[in-house]
Design an enzyme around this catalytic site. Structure first.
Site, PDB file in Angstrom:
ATOM      1  N   SER A 124      47.507  -4.566  59.298  1.00  0.00           N
ATOM      2  CA  SER A 124      47.553  -3.112  59.117  1.00  0.00           C
ATOM      3  C   SER A 124      46.497  -2.673  58.118  1.00  0.00           C
ATOM      4  O   SER A 124      46.418  -3.202  57.013  1.00  0.00           O
ATOM      5  CB  SER A 124      48.933  -2.680  58.615  1.00  0.00           C
ATOM      6  N   HIS A 148      49.457   3.206  57.074  1.00  0.00           N
ATOM      7  CA  HIS A 148      50.812   3.729  57.238  1.00  0.00           C
ATOM      8  C   HIS A 148      51.548   3.596  55.914  1.00  0.00           C
ATOM      9  O   HIS A 148      51.091   2.941  54.981  1.00  0.00           O
ATOM     10  CB  HIS A 148      51.569   2.987  58.348  1.00  0.00           C
ATOM     11  N   ASP A 173      39.045  -9.339  72.338  1.00  0.00           N
ATOM     12  CA  ASP A 173      38.289 -10.495  71.832  1.00  0.00           C
ATOM     13  C   ASP A 173      39.132 -11.764  71.987  1.00  0.00           C
ATOM     14  O   ASP A 173      40.181 -11.908  71.388  1.00  0.00           O
ATOM     15  CB  ASP A 173      37.935 -10.278  70.365  1.00  0.00           C
TER      16      ASP A 173
END
Length: 396
Positions: free
Chosen positions: A357, A220, A342
């Site tokens: 990210s 992003h 997980d």
């Protein structure tokens, strides 16, 4: 007989409603352009096919490219026209290590408009002139500016004279005249604005593209923390970092990775885009492994893994599930919704935290995407971008 006709009409209405519903859905949800790699199978090819010159082709069938094709449902009902591009399968070195970001802006961002206290009350020289938060100052009195210190030096060294300030707002350039006013309390002239020329942060490297010499990360864009606008990048540096602490995410609160920067440069940042930041790398990380890139049409809902660095300085794979896929090309940061399954990762981080990210997503032995955002209300869920989108951007 009349009853049979009514039943037939109901069935016909139901069938037509379903067909029109699928057509409307296809126009909105299916992509306007498709890049295919070496004839990969697409899950939507079971329903939608391209039709070119009276020949039906599966959605990802090899043929000449680029080309415009008619996308039809069951090869009969036209839905929309799409652009199809055929390319050779791409492979990249997938990483997943955390790194430090140092970014310097192209121009100086106005992050705040301030009122100046004078003998006659509070006044805002910059605001009155028409300057707004988010504007980018590119020149003052014809002199290009790149740092906040430079702006402060120019505006501060005056006796109340006016300045011609050139700013960039969106894609347009505009000129304003700012006249600083005297602040009795501070004993100097002030223009009444706060500016910023750089930012720093952490993220995760998604891949190294050996064909282009470019690495991709974050998934992003980097926005200014005050204006929320994309940071216009002049230059930047990627440096090696190590995780020193983890603030776990909880429902309603976004956690984060806290890292220590080192002096080891990984590469030079070049572009800040809506699907990630990209730069020229100095060397490929030892922990990187080669993976083919999945085409957008290959990504499916279901099990996958994410590679992140949350401890011991080494990237590790954790289990996730892709729960939703969208093809909205106007919001490339949020093509998928994923859920962390997980237990080890959940225990360590609470799910997804800031700093993850760019963490690569692997599905069926291919790079499928990268994490971009956490869903604050449920930090075990987050958004992801398609890997194909990032890799294509790195080739530009």
């Amino acid at each position: 007989m009349k009853k049979a006709i009514r039943i037939f009409d109901v069935i016909l209405f139901f069938v037509c409603s379903v067909i029109f519903g699928v057509i409307i859905w296809g126009n909105v949800a299916l992509p306007d352009s498709v890049v295919t790699y070496d004839g990969n199978n697409s899950p939507i090819a079971k329903v939608f096919t391209y039709t070119a010159k009276d020949t039906s082709l599966a959605v990802d069938r090899q043929s000449s490219s680029p080309r415009r094709e008619s996308l039809k449902m069951f090869g009969v009902i036209p839905v929309k026209e799409v652009s199809v591009t055929e390319k050779a399968q791409q492979s990249v070195m997938v990483s997943g290590e955390v790194f430090g970001i140092k970014l310097y802006t192209d121009g100086v961002i106005v992050v705040g408009i301030q009122e100046v206290q004078t003998d006659s009350g509070k006044k805002s020289p910059s605001g009155s002139a028409g300057i707004e938060v988010g504007d980018i100052i590119v020149a003052i009195d014809g002199e290009n500016v790149y740092t906040s210190d430079q702006v402060q030096s120019i505006l501060g060294a005056n006796n109340g004279s006016s300045f011609d300030v050139k700013i960039k707002r969106g894609e347009r350039f505009r000129n304003f005249t700012v006249t600083p006013i005297y602040c009795e309390r501070e004993g100097c002239y002030k223009a009444g604005m706060w500016v910023r020329d750089s930012t720093a942060g952490i993220g995760t490297i998604t891949f190294y593209n050996k064909n282009s010499g470019i690495f991709g990360a974050l998934g992003h864009q980097i926005n200014d923390v005050d204006t929320k606008e994309i940071m216009p990048m002049l230059d930047g540096e990627a440096v090696k970092a190590t995780v020193s602490k983890i603030e776990k995410s909880t429902r309603g609160t976004t956690g984060s990775l806290e890292c220590d920067f080192t002096n080891q440069t990984l590469g030079r940042l070049l572009t800040n885009t809506d699907c990630g930041i990209f730069g020229a790398y100095a060397e490929v990380s030892d922990c990187a492994k080669e993976y083919p890139v999945a085409s957008i049409q290959e990504v499916k809902k279901g099990k996958a893994t994410v590679i992140s660095t949350v401890e011991n300085g080494q990237p590790k794979e954790y289990e996730i599930e892709i729960t939703r896929i969208g093809f909205n090309e106007n919001n490339r940061e949020k093509n998928m919704i994923v859920k962390v399954t997980d237990r080890d990762l959940i225990d360590k981080t609470g799910g997804i935290v800031q700093g993850m990210s760019g963490s690569p997503i692997i599905q069926n032995g291919k790079l499928a995407g990268a994490l971009t955002h956490v869903i604050v209300g449920n930090p075990q869920k987050g958004y992801a971008v398609f890997a194909q989108t990032m890799v294509e951007e790195s080739n530009n």
